[in-house]
Motif scaffolding. Sequence first.
Motif, PDB file in Angstrom:
ATOM      1  N   TRP A 108       0.872  -1.187   0.000  1.00 51.22           N
ATOM      2  CA  TRP A 108       0.000   0.000   0.000  1.00 51.22           C
ATOM      3  C   TRP A 108       0.902   1.229   0.000  1.00 51.22           C
ATOM      4  CZ3 TRP A 108      -4.279   1.121   4.233  1.00 51.22           C
ATOM      5  CH2 TRP A 108      -5.052   2.203   3.805  1.00 51.22           C
ATOM      6  N   PRO A 109       1.360   1.646  -1.153  1.00 58.36           N
ATOM      7  CA  PRO A 109       2.342   2.735  -1.247  1.00 58.36           C
ATOM      8  C   PRO A 109       1.818   4.031  -0.663  1.00 58.36           C
ATOM      9  CG  PRO A 109       2.202   1.516  -3.317  1.00 58.36           C
ATOM     10  CD  PRO A 109       1.071   1.035  -2.496  1.00 58.36           C
ATOM     11  N   GLY A 110       0.535   4.278  -0.716  1.00 51.38           N
ATOM     12  CA  GLY A 110       0.009   5.552  -0.239  1.00 51.38           C
ATOM     13  C   GLY A 110      -0.151   5.612   1.272  1.00 51.38           C
ATOM     14  N   LEU A 111       0.165   4.536   1.972  1.00 55.65           N
ATOM     15  CA  LEU A 111      -0.010   4.514   3.425  1.00 55.65           C
ATOM     16  C   LEU A 111       1.136   5.275   4.070  1.00 55.65           C
ATOM     17  CD1 LEU A 111      -1.491   3.447   5.937  1.00 55.65           C
ATOM     18  CD2 LEU A 111      -0.021   1.417   5.808  1.00 55.65           C
ATOM     19  N   ALA A 112       0.770   6.279   4.905  1.00 52.91           N
ATOM     20  CA  ALA A 112       1.803   7.063   5.596  1.00 52.91           C
ATOM     21  C   ALA A 112       1.969   6.585   7.037  1.00 52.91           C
ATOM     22  CB  ALA A 112       1.433   8.548   5.550  1.00 52.91           C
ATOM     23  N   ASN A 113       0.915   6.695   7.813  1.00 45.55           N
ATOM     24  CA  ASN A 113       0.967   6.335   9.241  1.00 45.55           C
ATOM     25  C   ASN A 113      -0.270   5.495   9.561  1.00 45.55           C
ATOM     26  OD1 ASN A 113       0.801   6.251  12.062  1.00 45.55           O
ATOM     27  ND2 ASN A 113       1.915   8.173  12.260  1.00 45.55           N
ATOM     28  N   ILE A 114      -0.076   4.318  10.114  1.00 37.38           N
ATOM     29  CA  ILE A 114      -1.223   3.432  10.353  1.00 37.38           C
ATOM     30  C   ILE A 114      -2.206   4.036  11.351  1.00 37.38           C
ATOM     31  CG2 ILE A 114       0.044   1.345   9.761  1.00 37.38           C
ATOM     32  CD1 ILE A 114       0.342   0.796  12.739  1.00 37.38           C
ATOM     33  N   LYS A 115      -1.733   4.941  12.227  1.00 39.06           N
ATOM     34  CA  LYS A 115      -2.648   5.541  13.209  1.00 39.06           C
ATOM     35  C   LYS A 115      -3.544   6.587  12.570  1.00 39.06           C
ATOM     36  CE  LYS A 115       0.297   4.940  17.296  1.00 39.06           C
ATOM     37  NZ  LYS A 115       0.963   5.610  18.435  1.00 39.06           N
ATOM     38  N   GLU A 116      -3.070   7.268  11.554  1.00 35.24           N
ATOM     39  CA  GLU A 116      -3.810   8.375  10.967  1.00 35.24           C
ATOM     40  C   GLU A 116      -4.435   8.007   9.625  1.00 35.24           C
ATOM     41  OE1 GLU A 116      -0.991  11.501  10.767  1.00 35.24           O
ATOM     42  OE2 GLU A 116      -0.781  11.699  12.958  1.00 35.24           O
ATOM     43  N   THR A 117      -4.549   6.735   9.369  1.00 36.69           N
ATOM     44  CA  THR A 117      -5.145   6.279   8.102  1.00 36.69           C
ATOM     45  C   THR A 117      -6.625   6.622   8.067  1.00 36.69           C
ATOM     46  OG1 THR A 117      -3.576   4.462   7.986  1.00 36.69           O
ATOM     47  CG2 THR A 117      -5.560   4.285   6.630  1.00 36.69           C
ATOM     48  N   ASN A 118      -7.067   7.108   6.939  1.00 36.83           N
ATOM     49  CA  ASN A 118      -8.474   7.467   6.775  1.00 36.83           C
ATOM     50  C   ASN A 118      -9.318   6.198   6.608  1.00 36.83           C
ATOM     51  OD1 ASN A 118     -11.002   8.160   5.274  1.00 36.83           O
ATOM     52  ND2 ASN A 118     -10.164  10.232   5.502  1.00 36.83           N
ATOM     53  N   PRO A 119     -10.374   6.014   7.442  1.00 34.99           N
ATOM     54  CA  PRO A 119     -11.207   4.796   7.336  1.00 34.99           C
ATOM     55  C   PRO A 119     -11.808   4.612   5.959  1.00 34.99           C
ATOM     56  CG  PRO A 119     -11.705   6.029   9.351  1.00 34.99           C
ATOM     57  CD  PRO A 119     -10.820   6.900   8.537  1.00 34.99           C
ATOM     58  N   ASP A 120     -12.235   5.715   5.298  1.00 30.68           N
ATOM     59  CA  ASP A 120     -12.860   5.590   3.981  1.00 30.68           C
ATOM     60  C   ASP A 120     -11.861   5.072   2.956  1.00 30.68           C
ATOM     61  OD1 ASP A 120     -15.207   6.533   5.022  1.00 30.68           O
ATOM     62  OD2 ASP A 120     -14.746   8.635   4.555  1.00 30.68           O
ATOM     63  N   VAL A 121     -10.593   5.556   3.066  1.00 28.39           N
ATOM     64  CA  VAL A 121      -9.559   5.082   2.140  1.00 28.39           C
ATOM     65  C   VAL A 121      -9.289   3.601   2.382  1.00 28.39           C
ATOM     66  CG1 VAL A 121      -7.139   5.355   1.451  1.00 28.39           C
ATOM     67  CG2 VAL A 121      -8.533   7.378   1.976  1.00 28.39           C
ATOM     68  N   LEU A 122      -9.270   3.202   3.654  1.00 29.43           N
ATOM     69  CA  LEU A 122      -9.028   1.790   3.990  1.00 29.43           C
ATOM     70  C   LEU A 122     -10.146   0.897   3.437  1.00 29.43           C
ATOM     71  CD1 LEU A 122      -7.469  -0.432   5.477  1.00 29.43           C
ATOM     72  CD2 LEU A 122      -8.721   0.184   7.559  1.00 29.43           C
ATOM     73  N   GLU A 123     -11.369   1.397   3.478  1.00 24.47           N
ATOM     74  CA  GLU A 123     -12.519   0.616   2.992  1.00 24.47           C
ATOM     75  C   GLU A 123     -12.371   0.279   1.513  1.00 24.47           C
ATOM     76  OE1 GLU A 123     -15.157  -0.820   3.953  1.00 24.47           O
ATOM     77  OE2 GLU A 123     -15.616  -0.139   5.973  1.00 24.47           O
ATOM     78  N   LYS A 124     -11.662   1.130   0.756  1.00 25.93           N
ATOM     79  CA  LYS A 124     -11.560   0.933  -0.685  1.00 25.93           C
ATOM     80  C   LYS A 124     -10.448  -0.047  -1.061  1.00 25.93           C
ATOM     81  CE  LYS A 124     -13.302   5.594  -1.622  1.00 25.93           C
ATOM     82  NZ  LYS A 124     -12.987   6.929  -2.187  1.00 25.93           N
ATOM     83  N   GLN A 125      -9.613  -0.438  -0.100  1.00 16.24           N
ATOM     84  CA  GLN A 125      -8.520  -1.361  -0.407  1.00 16.24           C
ATOM     85  C   GLN A 125      -9.064  -2.781  -0.586  1.00 16.24           C
ATOM     86  OE1 GLN A 125      -5.506   0.048  -0.921  1.00 16.24           O
ATOM     87  NE2 GLN A 125      -6.639   1.957  -0.486  1.00 16.24           N
TER      88      GLN A 125
END
Length: 597
Positions: A108-125
């Motif tokens: 997941w190249p666009g992942l910066a920090n697992i704590k601040e990950t946007n839930p909506d972005v995660l849902e699309k993975q």
Amino acid sequence: MKKMSETKKKQKFKISKLAKQVAIPIYIILLAACVFNVVFLTLTNTLDYIIESERDAYKLANLTAKTLEEYETLPFLVPYWIEHGKELDHIFDEAEIKKKDIELHHRWPGLANIKETNPDVLEKQDESIKKLYAEVVYASLCNEFNKLKDSFKPKYLYSFVIIDGEFRYLITGLKDDETHTSAGGDIYELGDSRPYNVGDYPSLDNLLETMVYEFKLDATISKHEATAVHLFLPVVQDGKMIMIIGVTNDFKDLIVSGSEQSGIQIIVNIIMFIILAALSITRIRNNVLIPVKRTNQAVDDYKEEKDSKKVVESLGKIDSNNEIQDLAQSFGGMAVELDEYIEEVKNVTAKSERIIAELNLATKIQADMLPNEFPDRKEFMLCASMDPAKEVGGDFYDFFFIDENHLALVIADVSGKGIPASLFMMISMTLLETRSMMGGDLSEIFEDVNMKLCERNENDFFVTVWMAIIDLRTGDGIAANAGHEHPGICRKDGQYELEIYHHSMALGVMEGVPFRQHEFHLNPGDKIFVYTDGVAEATDMNNELFGTDRMLENLNTAGAKTPKDVIEGMRTAIDDFVGEAEQFDDITMLSFFYEGD
């Protein structure tokens, strides 16, 4: 002298036993006081510790909640962990976690920090990335829980949600000597659950209902948890309660140390209670033990001599001014009444023995009234039996020759049982035979006997009767049925069937009623089977009746060659059917084989 010595030894044993029984309650009071002291001191020390532990528990729960709230994807992860918890790879080694984290950032190249990950972005993975992300976060949080638990030393640190009336466990902190794969059974893994019962934890109930945290502990005491208190704190994001933090502390060691500190006070109390117990036992000896000993001696004297006057005199000397004195006086009166009762029992026993003897005599008289020897004639074969339900019965059978060629067959059933029915039975049997010898049709015989039975019949007894008169030369006969069972007729080489025709009224019911009769003919080889209702109405343990169908089946399949075989086979069939059930009605049967002249 030897007997007296043994009695005294026996007395000493009984008094010693009584002394122990009196002393035991005092020792119980002493033990209860000691236990009370232990509990009181322990609870005092424990309550002091609870006040201190409340702050630590809240601080730990608050730090844990803040750690969880840093993860913005928590609203997505909690349901994902619950649904897929058993499918995830549970990794706890830091090196393995780091590898998983590198793999996650690579995929997941666009992942910066697992704590601040946007839930909506995660849902699309895709599902594989979601799974890997959930594993990395879960493993990281488990390590955070372990560190927090190691710092504050609670018994348990865990997180959970309540779904469908169950605790669904998520993240659990461990001690140094624990593992997530522990066989102990007390460490809840991701996906484990147990029932949630409203009322077990009031503060949790309130939290679930209002989402408002109250600074309050829930205490539990059980064989599984010893003594424990619980604190619950919500994890909230965007005004929503995502999960709940649970902190549990154990105070078993504190209770033990509190008990040890209370030892000196307990010893002082024991000494005081021993002194009071000694004073109490001395008083009890004078007011209880000695009077009881005298009462016991009086009881033994009565057992040997059966002299109630001596017992009353001996017990009258007891002057304890308490219930023992009342007991002694009551026993004296009981001894007098017992002598009177024994005398009464002797009289009643004598009367009972006379009644039994009279019943045995009545049984013999009734048995002698029934014909037990059956004629040896070439024209016919005959056999009958009567088994009363009580010592004497109301059924009877009879057969007699009106003249050399005419044979009368009778079977009857008197209403009721016992001696009254047997007396009415003998009267009916005598009247039928006497009137039959005078001649006339069966209808006339029944009318005359009925009139006699109705006279002075104050107890309203009646008798059902089937009677037949057969000409042994020709096989011609007449029969009458006064309210009795239908006879069974078997023609030569055929099968038994019920001969059904209209009944007349039973004898002894009403004066002046007419009685029907009908003619029949027997050919050589024909057979008759008559019986009372005790055959068809024999009942087994399930209240099922033997019935006429079973009766006919037995008659047609038993292969009886003589009337005696018929009677014995039917009696065996009834006994096998009834089993252990009690016989409630007389069983009477008569079997007749016509051979011809």
